[in-house]
Motif scaffolding. Structure first.
Motif, short mmCIF file in Angstrom:
data_model
loop_
_atom_site.label_atom_id
_atom_site.label_comp_id
_atom_site.label_asym_id
_atom_site.label_seq_id
_atom_site.Cartn_x
_atom_site.Cartn_y
_atom_site.Cartn_z
N PRO A 477 0.96 -1.29 0.08
CA PRO A 477 -0.32 0.03 0.01
C PRO A 477 0.82 1.23 0.05
CG PRO A 477 -1.15 -1.95 1.70
CD PRO A 477 0.59 -2.29 0.84
N TRP A 478 1.94 0.78 0.53
CA TRP A 478 2.89 2.65 0.69
C TRP A 478 3.06 3.18 -0.75
CZ3 TRP A 478 4.37 5.71 3.94
CH2 TRP A 478 5.15 6.55 3.76
N TRP A 479 3.81 2.00 -1.54
CA TRP A 479 3.91 2.33 -3.68
C TRP A 479 2.50 2.90 -3.84
CZ3 TRP A 479 8.49 3.16 -2.01
CH2 TRP A 479 8.78 2.11 -1.86
N VAL A 480 0.88 1.91 -3.31
CA VAL A 480 0.06 3.35 -4.28
C VAL A 480 0.51 4.52 -2.93
CG1 VAL A 480 -2.42 3.18 -3.60
CG2 VAL A 480 -1.01 0.68 -4.33
N VAL A 481 0.55 4.44 -2.01
CA VAL A 481 0.64 6.31 -1.72
C VAL A 481 1.15 7.16 -2.27
CG1 VAL A 481 0.37 7.38 0.30
CG2 VAL A 481 -0.45 5.31 0.24
N VAL A 482 2.60 6.27 -2.76
CA VAL A 482 2.89 7.24 -3.60
C VAL A 482 2.73 7.74 -4.69
CG1 VAL A 482 5.42 7.03 -4.54
CG2 VAL A 482 5.39 6.62 -1.59
N THR A 483 2.01 6.89 -5.40
CA THR A 483 1.88 7.05 -6.77
C THR A 483 0.85 8.06 -6.53
OG1 THR A 483 2.27 5.02 -7.57
CG2 THR A 483 0.72 6.10 -8.50
#
Length: 519
Positions: A477-483
């Motif tokens: 989920p962290w990379w979803v937040v970054v995107t």
């Protein structure tokens, strides 16, 4: 040497030379995020700010750059400079646009050739953050380009279908076929070649009723909506409403105009009546003098012919020579890739993997490292070939600079030669209605394929020591937040692409710090 000295030294090109150097060198240092972002930057700079071209010409050049093989954003920038400053100005602009990123990728190849088999986990986290931020800014650029490409229901449908088709299948021949088919669709639609048979078929099978059916059911004349006398034949008028010799009565004319207005209201915005000429047919393209290209179609055809001859010669030599030198094989592979790649930077990645990694010249891990870091370098994505060329030569004990130079020429020359020749032919075709209709379809399809590129980068953007071949960013989920942060920051808070890229890298390191702290 001052500005006036530069202009005097460069002769007739000196008037614009300093402007070219400033514009392209700045773009070459600050244009991150790949072709979708580059197109938006070009529009803001050359259409809105500098006014070198108008918006309609921008759309035409966008179509040309997408319809031809090679680096899309680089071809478009070359065309803009070709129109504004001629061949020399276009070459200067190309070099200053591409060289900063190319030099950076060459330096990266030297560094990667000397690293061990694994990298620190912090580096993988940083690379994943770069990829996640890149997905966000490319998605934002795709949305903004869609607003310009979508002009009616047909182009909206083509954007959707092209994106969906690109997600479902991937092959070298597939993307150019999609782009060509979209151009054909808009020509057929604007010419209304299929409207009559399609409407007749829908009416015959009961999916569409005739517009006059309600009036006929009520006993009204379908044209005037005047009550017919059931005791008299159709077309006769009731007593007191006989038509005069001069034409219909005032009451009938009012009813007729009302009926025409209702029919107009039934039409969708931008739609046309049957047999009514389209806007593209009735309104010829007026090309301002400052936007006209002084380049004949004969010269353009000659350039294309010379390129095709060189392509055949390179490919024949590649197949005939029993043991060609490594640098020639590298050059020939990238010359072929630069000729058959349609759709710009995102499409070049899988093909370069096939032509370089499959040959055993570069390892899969080093390929993915370069792919992730390439997003942090400005300029065209085709500079990734420079990284692969330098690394290929270094791994084989050859000068890395020679490999980088061979890759640079091989990957860029085909597209630049083709667009140079096509611009000469384009000057005699651009005002034809069929060409302008095809341009709409090509634009729509090219934008749809950008969404495909977003998806494909998303699938391999997450890197770590346990899966160096890449995993989906959605696995964490962290990379979803970054995107999402990258998209929202660019869309609503005006963050530039370089700032978003740096922010993504920082967020990747934050994740590493949090995860390692828990461990």
């Amino acid at each position: 040497m001052g500005v006036s000295d530069w202009r005097q030294t460069l002769g007739p090109y000196g008037h614009h030379a300093v402007d070219i150097l400033r514009a392209e060198w700045y773009l070459g240092l600050t244009s991150f995020g790949g072709p979708p972002v580059h197109f938006k930057i070009f529009h803001d700079k050359f259409v809105v700010k500098l006014k070198w071209i108008d918006d309609q010409l921008y759309q035409e050049l966008f179509s040309i750059s997408q319809a031809l093989s090679g680096p899309a954003s680089t071809k478009m920038l070359y065309c803009i400079n070709l129109i504004h400053d001629g061949v020399l100005g276009a070459l200067i602009g190309f070099l200053f646009w591409s060289l900063p990123g190319a030099l950076g990728m060459y330096a990266l190849s030297i560094g990667v050739s000397s690293i061990g088999s694994t990298l620190p986990r912090a580096v993988y986290a940083l690379l994943s953050g770069l990829n996640a931020a890149t997905v966000g800014i490319i998605a934002l650029a795709a949305v903004e380009l869609s607003r310009k490409a979508v002009t009616d229901k047909v182009t909206r449908t083509l954007v959707f279908l092209s994106g969906a088709a690109g997600l479902l299948y991937n092959a070298l021949w597939y993307f150019p076929v999609l782009i060509l088919a979209s151009g054909v669709v808009t020509v057929v639609h604007d010419k209304r070649w299929l409207h009559r048979p399609v409407n007749a078929t829908l009416t015959a099978v009961g999916f569409r009723k005739r517009k006059t059916a309600p009036a006929e059911e009520e006993g009204l004349d379908p044209r005037t909506h005047v009550q017919l006398d059931p005791l008299k034949g159709a077309g006769e008028f009731p007593v007191g409403q006989q038509p005069s010799a001069a034409g219909p009565s005032p009451e009938l004319r009012v009813a007729e105009r009302a009926d025409d207005g209702a029919e107009e209201r039934d039409l969708a915005p931008g739609a046309r009546r049957e047999n009514e000429p389209s806007r593209t047919e009735s309104e010829p393209r007026v090309i301002p003098r400052e936007h006209q290209l002084n380049f004949s179609w004969k010269t353009g055809s000659a350039v294309i012919a010379l390129f095709l001859t060189s392509f055949v010669a390179v490919m024949v030599a590649r197949g005939v020579l029993a043991h060609p030198p490594l640098l020639y094989r590298l050059f020939a592979n990238l010359y072929l890739a630069g000729t058959i790649i349609f759709g710009g930077g995102p499409v070049v990645i899988p093909l370069l993997r096939e032509y370089v990694v499959a040959e055993g010249w570069v390892s899969p891990r080093d390929f993915l490292i370069g792919l992730a870091l390439a997003q942090a370098f400005p300029g065209p994505n085709f500079n990734f070939a420079v990284f692969l060329g330098g690394l290929t030569a270094a791994n084989s004990g050859l000068p890395s600079a020679a490999g980088a130079a061979a890759a640079f020429v091989g990957i860029f020359f085909p597209g630049m030669a083709l667009v140079q020749g096509t611009m000469g032919v384009w000057s005699s075709l651009r005002s034809r209605p069929c060409v302008k209709s095809a341009v709409k379809g090509v634009n729509a399809s090219a934008v749809g394929l950008i969404y495909t590129a977003v998806y494909r980068i998303w699938l391999v953007g997450y890197l770590d020591e346990g899966f160096q071949s890449g995993r989906s960013l959605g696995d964490d989920p962290w990379w979803v937040v970054v995107t999402t942060t990258a998209y929202v920051g660019g869309r609503y808070y005006g963050l530039s692409a370089p700032v978003v890229i740096i922010l993504g890298a920082a967020l990747g390191l934050v994740r590493y710090g949090v995860v390692s702290g828990r461990g």
